[in-house]
Scaffold this motif. Structure first.
Motif, PDB file in Angstrom:
ATOM      1  N   GLY A   1      42.421  37.515  40.361  1.00 13.30           N
ATOM      2  CA  GLY A   1      42.541  36.543  39.279  1.00 13.30           C
ATOM      3  C   GLY A   1      41.251  35.794  39.016  1.00 13.30           C
ATOM      4  N   VAL A   2      40.506  35.469  40.083  1.00 15.24           N
ATOM      5  CA  VAL A   2      39.228  34.769  39.913  1.00 15.24           C
ATOM      6  C   VAL A   2      38.247  35.641  39.137  1.00 15.24           C
ATOM      7  CG1 VAL A   2      37.240  33.800  41.139  1.00 15.24           C
ATOM      8  CG2 VAL A   2      39.544  33.380  41.993  1.00 15.24           C
ATOM      9  N   ARG A   3      38.219  36.930  39.468  1.00 14.17           N
ATOM     10  CA  ARG A   3      37.322  37.835  38.750  1.00 14.17           C
ATOM     11  C   ARG A   3      37.700  37.912  37.272  1.00 14.17           C
ATOM     12  NH1 ARG A   3      37.536  40.731  43.771  1.00 14.17           N
ATOM     13  NH2 ARG A   3      39.418  41.830  43.105  1.00 14.17           N
ATOM     14  N   MET A   4      38.996  37.979  36.984  1.00 15.10           N
ATOM     15  CA  MET A   4      39.456  38.034  35.590  1.00 15.10           C
ATOM     16  C   MET A   4      39.066  36.767  34.837  1.00 15.10           C
ATOM     17  SD  MET A   4      43.264  39.701  35.938  1.00 15.10           S
ATOM     18  CE  MET A   4      43.559  39.583  34.180  1.00 15.10           C
TER      19      MET A   4
ATOM     20  N   ARG B   1      45.580  31.675  40.255  1.00 13.09           N
ATOM     21  CA  ARG B   1      44.980  32.384  41.395  1.00 13.09           C
ATOM     22  C   ARG B   1      43.730  31.651  41.901  1.00 13.09           C
ATOM     23  NH1 ARG B   1      46.952  37.806  41.583  1.00 13.09           N
ATOM     24  NH2 ARG B   1      49.146  37.601  40.997  1.00 13.09           N
ATOM     25  N   ALA B   2      42.951  31.121  40.980  1.00 13.25           N
ATOM     26  CA  ALA B   2      41.754  30.374  41.383  1.00 13.25           C
ATOM     27  C   ALA B   2      42.132  29.166  42.219  1.00 13.25           C
ATOM     28  CB  ALA B   2      40.968  29.944  40.139  1.00 13.25           C
ATOM     29  N   ARG B   3      43.168  28.466  41.808  1.00  7.09           N
ATOM     30  CA  ARG B   3      43.628  27.295  42.552  1.00  7.09           C
ATOM     31  C   ARG B   3      44.085  27.697  43.959  1.00  7.09           C
ATOM     32  NH1 ARG B   3      48.639  23.980  42.031  1.00  7.09           N
ATOM     33  NH2 ARG B   3      48.752  22.826  43.994  1.00  7.09           N
ATOM     34  N   SER B   4      44.816  28.828  44.071  1.00  5.85           N
ATOM     35  CA  SER B   4      45.303  29.258  45.388  1.00  5.85           C
ATOM     36  C   SER B   4      44.139  29.611  46.313  1.00  5.85           C
ATOM     37  CB  SER B   4      46.246  30.453  45.231  1.00  5.85           C
ATOM     38  OG  SER B   4      45.549  31.615  44.831  1.00  5.85           O
TER      39      SER B   4
ATOM     40  N   ALA C   1      50.399  42.447  32.976  1.00  3.02           N
ATOM     41  CA  ALA C   1      49.950  42.430  31.585  1.00  3.02           C
ATOM     42  C   ALA C   1      50.822  43.337  30.721  1.00  3.02           C
ATOM     43  CB  ALA C   1      48.486  42.872  31.502  1.00  3.02           C
ATOM     44  N   GLU C   2      51.274  44.454  31.269  1.00  5.19           N
ATOM     45  CA  GLU C   2      52.150  45.361  30.524  1.00  5.19           C
ATOM     46  C   GLU C   2      53.496  44.700  30.238  1.00  5.19           C
ATOM     47  OE1 GLU C   2      53.587  48.734  28.584  1.00  5.19           O
ATOM     48  OE2 GLU C   2      51.538  48.120  29.108  1.00  5.19           O
ATOM     49  N   ILE C   3      54.016  43.916  31.184  1.00  6.52           N
ATOM     50  CA  ILE C   3      55.271  43.180  30.957  1.00  6.52           C
ATOM     51  C   ILE C   3      55.102  42.213  29.798  1.00  6.52           C
ATOM     52  CG2 ILE C   3      56.831  41.448  31.943  1.00  6.52           C
ATOM     53  CD1 ILE C   3      56.474  42.786  34.638  1.00  6.52           C
TER      54      ILE C   3
ATOM     55  N   VAL D   1      44.388  33.682  30.881  1.00  5.20           N
ATOM     56  CA  VAL D   1      44.475  32.232  30.706  1.00  5.20           C
ATOM     57  C   VAL D   1      45.513  31.621  31.646  1.00  5.20           C
ATOM     58  CG1 VAL D   1      45.076  30.384  29.086  1.00  5.20           C
ATOM     59  CG2 VAL D   1      43.653  32.292  28.334  1.00  5.20           C
ATOM     60  N   THR D   2      46.638  32.293  31.826  1.00  5.82           N
ATOM     61  CA  THR D   2      47.722  31.710  32.620  1.00  5.82           C
ATOM     62  C   THR D   2      47.609  32.057  34.103  1.00  5.82           C
ATOM     63  OG1 THR D   2      49.133  33.623  32.102  1.00  5.82           O
ATOM     64  CG2 THR D   2      49.292  31.709  30.659  1.00  5.82           C
ATOM     65  N   ASN D   3      47.522  33.346  34.408  1.00  4.71           N
ATOM     66  CA  ASN D   3      47.596  33.780  35.792  1.00  4.71           C
ATOM     67  C   ASN D   3      46.321  33.533  36.573  1.00  4.71           C
ATOM     68  OD1 ASN D   3      47.321  36.132  37.968  1.00  4.71           O
ATOM     69  ND2 ASN D   3      49.499  35.773  37.619  1.00  4.71           N
TER      70      ASN D   3
END
Length: 593
Positions: free
Chosen positions: A325-328, A144-147, A211-213, A138-140
């Motif tokens: 990120g786009v794929r996610m 990434r899509a915007r970039s 994601a682990e962080i 949701v966040t990352n």
């Protein structure tokens, strides 16, 4: 613009699937913000033209300085230089602001879309998906899509047009030198291809480490008591240190890969400039040597072309960086909804709340049957208690009544209507729920009660709290009903949180009340208060109770003993005790001891 970008897409990624995702991203994002992007493109065109004009004017500057007596020419060149840089600055400002606003809106829209998609998912989705993974998507992924969009738009328009304009200046001023300078360009493309394969794998691993962080931080916040009690600070610190080091390591790899084109481009540029210096000193093909202005204009255009050319060389690497990120993001958006509302849902009638299971069978994702061919009647206005050993299917029955899951076999009816055909809104309106693990929002006491019925007055909220035996402790809080209670009611005791949950159920005034171990985690005093509140709440309502403590349900109108997904005994307390089977054994073990 979308059509123009689509024609460029095959050059952006090596994967046909990624090309498809890129086109989908642009198709979904750009048309809605086409006005801003069109204005940004116009600004980029101005930037490209003024950049090429700057290179051209360098030749005019040198030649006019060698012809200082021609004042008109000097003034014309000076005015042209001033205007060129002024327009370039304004256009650059407009481009940056417009792109940022469009990009920020896209991020906000994508995050909202992702969250709304999550809200449509059933409980089964959240049971099988880690919350840290959801947070990452949701966040990352929206960022990434915007970039990726920013890189594509600026590369297609600004950098490409700027490079074309500068090459045109070079060719006009020195055609032969331009050919020598540009013939080595394809060498750089070969180097970029070698870099792309590494970027994708590194990005996958980096996102897993991030994601682990998130997971470690979440577990620390929610499990701090366990961490402190078992002295797990060192273990958690090591987990976080390892995750952070992995992210650092992969970020360093990404930086190295993204900038690997720089030495390649610098080397090519140096060789090209050296060739220009040598060739400019001789007349080529018997022609006249170039004037100082022509050479200056050519060299300026060549040097200015370096930056847009380098950005274009790095573009595919940068896009590959963002594509993870786009794929996610699209993986989450394309996840099938695990629980769907009927295509033409009906409204549940204003009935008394009669619930009936008719030959219901259910299993979770592992395929093991939890409920087997169950036919069970929950009389309207009566209390039905579900008891028995763990794993017998008690909580699953509640989940099915709440329609958090759908049975694979049979039907569940409320007042004669199959709840699969009912609208979610009318079903939720029909049922109140109080669970063992009470969830409270980080808000005021009043707002946590009012979520059951947002249009309730302050007087109705207070009355609901009185019925739930919560009014007294609420008034002792620093700000009474306006007291902020912290994350999940962190500033309240377990009994206080439970009584707020009961107050919500009271305020909702639903005909069906579902109680899942509502008193199991309470001390004796809190349990007495909660039981007293529940007796008032359940009066005249269809109440379905799951309980391990028989003391809380021995006066139920109907007690069902469940084992292995089946109802093996059913009746009142006295009837079951007289029968002398499993319920009696449980009763004697708990109460007579």
């Amino acid at each position: 613009m979308a059509s123009l970008l689509k024609n460029w897409l095959p050059a952006f990624t090596k994967s046909a699937r990624d090309n498809s995702l890129l086109w989908r991203l642009l198709r979904d994002s750009i048309p809605e913000h086409k006005n801003r992007y069109l204005l940004a493109v116009m600004a980029m065109i101005v930037v490209a033209l003024t950049t090429a004009s700057t290179a051209w004017l360098m030749g005019e500057i040198v030649d006019s300085m060698n012809d200082a007596d021609n004042r008109a020419r000097v003034y014309w060149v000076a005015a042209a230089v001033a205007l060129t840089f002024m327009f370039k600055g304004l256009a650059s400002f407009a481009q940056a602001v417009l792109m940022a606003r469009a990009g920020n809106r896209i991020v906000a829209e994508k995050q909202t879309t992702l969250y709304n998609r999550l809200l449509k998912q059933g409980v089964g989705f959240f049971s099988t998906t880690e919350s840290s993974d959801i947070l990452m998507r949701v966040t990352n992924s929206a960022q990434r899509a915007r970039s990726v969009i920013d890189v594509i738009v600026t590369s297609v328009v600004r950098d490409s047009l700027t490079l074309i304009g500068l090459i045109a200046v070079m060719v006009y001023q020195q055609p032969v030198l331009s050919l020598v300078s540009l013939v080595v360009g394809p060498v750089a493309m070969f180097g970029v291809q070698k870099i792309l394969a590494r970027v994708r794998e590194v990005m996958k691993q980096e996102l897993k480490s991030i994601a682990e962080i998130i997971k470690v931080v979440q577990e620390t916040a929610t499990g701090v008591r366990v961490i402190k009690t078992f002295s797990l600070e060192g273990v958690m610190s090591d987990r976080m240190d390892q995750a952070v080091r992995n992210v650092e390591k992969r970020n360093n790899k990404i930086v190295r890969l993204e900038n690997a084109t720089a030495p390649l481009m610098d080397t090519i540029t140096g060789l090209a400039i050296a060739s220009v210096v040598v060739l400019s000193s001789v007349s080529l093909f018997g022609g006249q040597p170039a004037s100082p202005g022509q050479l200056m204009s050519f060299v300026t255009a060549f040097l200015m072309a370096y930056e847009p050319a380098k950005r274009l060389m790095r573009m595919r690497v940068t896009i590959e960086h963002g594509m993870a990120g786009v794929r996610m993001m699209f993986e989450l958006l394309d996840k099938p909804i695990t629980l769907l509302e009927a295509e033409n849902p009906v409204e549940l009638p204003d009935g008394p709340g009669h619930v009936k299971f008719d030959k219901v069978g259910f299993s979770y994702t592992d395929g093991k049957s939890i409920i087997r061919d169950m036919t069970l009647d929950f009389p309207a206005g009566k209390t039905t208690a579900l008891v028995g050993p763990s794993g017998g299917g008690k909580s699953t029955i509640l989940n099915l009544i709440l329609r958090l899951y759908d049975p694979q076999e049979g039907t569940i009816q409320i007042d004669g209507v199959d709840i699969k055909t009912a609208s979610f809104a009318s079903l939720r309106e029909k049922i109140s729920y109080v669970g063992q693990d009470t969830f409270l929002f980080s808000n005021t006491v009043a707002e946590n009660i009012r979520i059951a019925r947002p249009d309730a007055t302050d007087e109705e909220v207070v009355e609901a709290a009185r019925v739930a035996h919560a009014d007294e402790f609420i008034r002792d809080l620093p700000n009474g009903y306006e007291t902020k209670i912290g994350e999940n009611g962190a500033f309240l005791s377990g009994g206080q949180r439970q009584r707020l949950a009961i107050a919500r159920a009271v305020l909702k005034e639903a005909p069906i009340l579902v109680l899942d171990e509502a008193t199991s985690a309470l001390d004796a005093n809190s349990e007495a208060l909660v039981k007293s509140a529940l007796e008032r709440v359940t009066e005249g309502r269809t109440t379905i109770v799951v309980a391990h403590r028989l003391s809380t349900v021995i006066h139920a109108d109907q007690i069902c003993y469940l084992e292995d997904g089946r109802v093996v005994e059913r009746g009142t307390r006295d009837e079951l005790l007289a029968k002398g089977e499993k319920f009696k054994d449980l009763y004697e073990m708990q109460l007579l001891d």
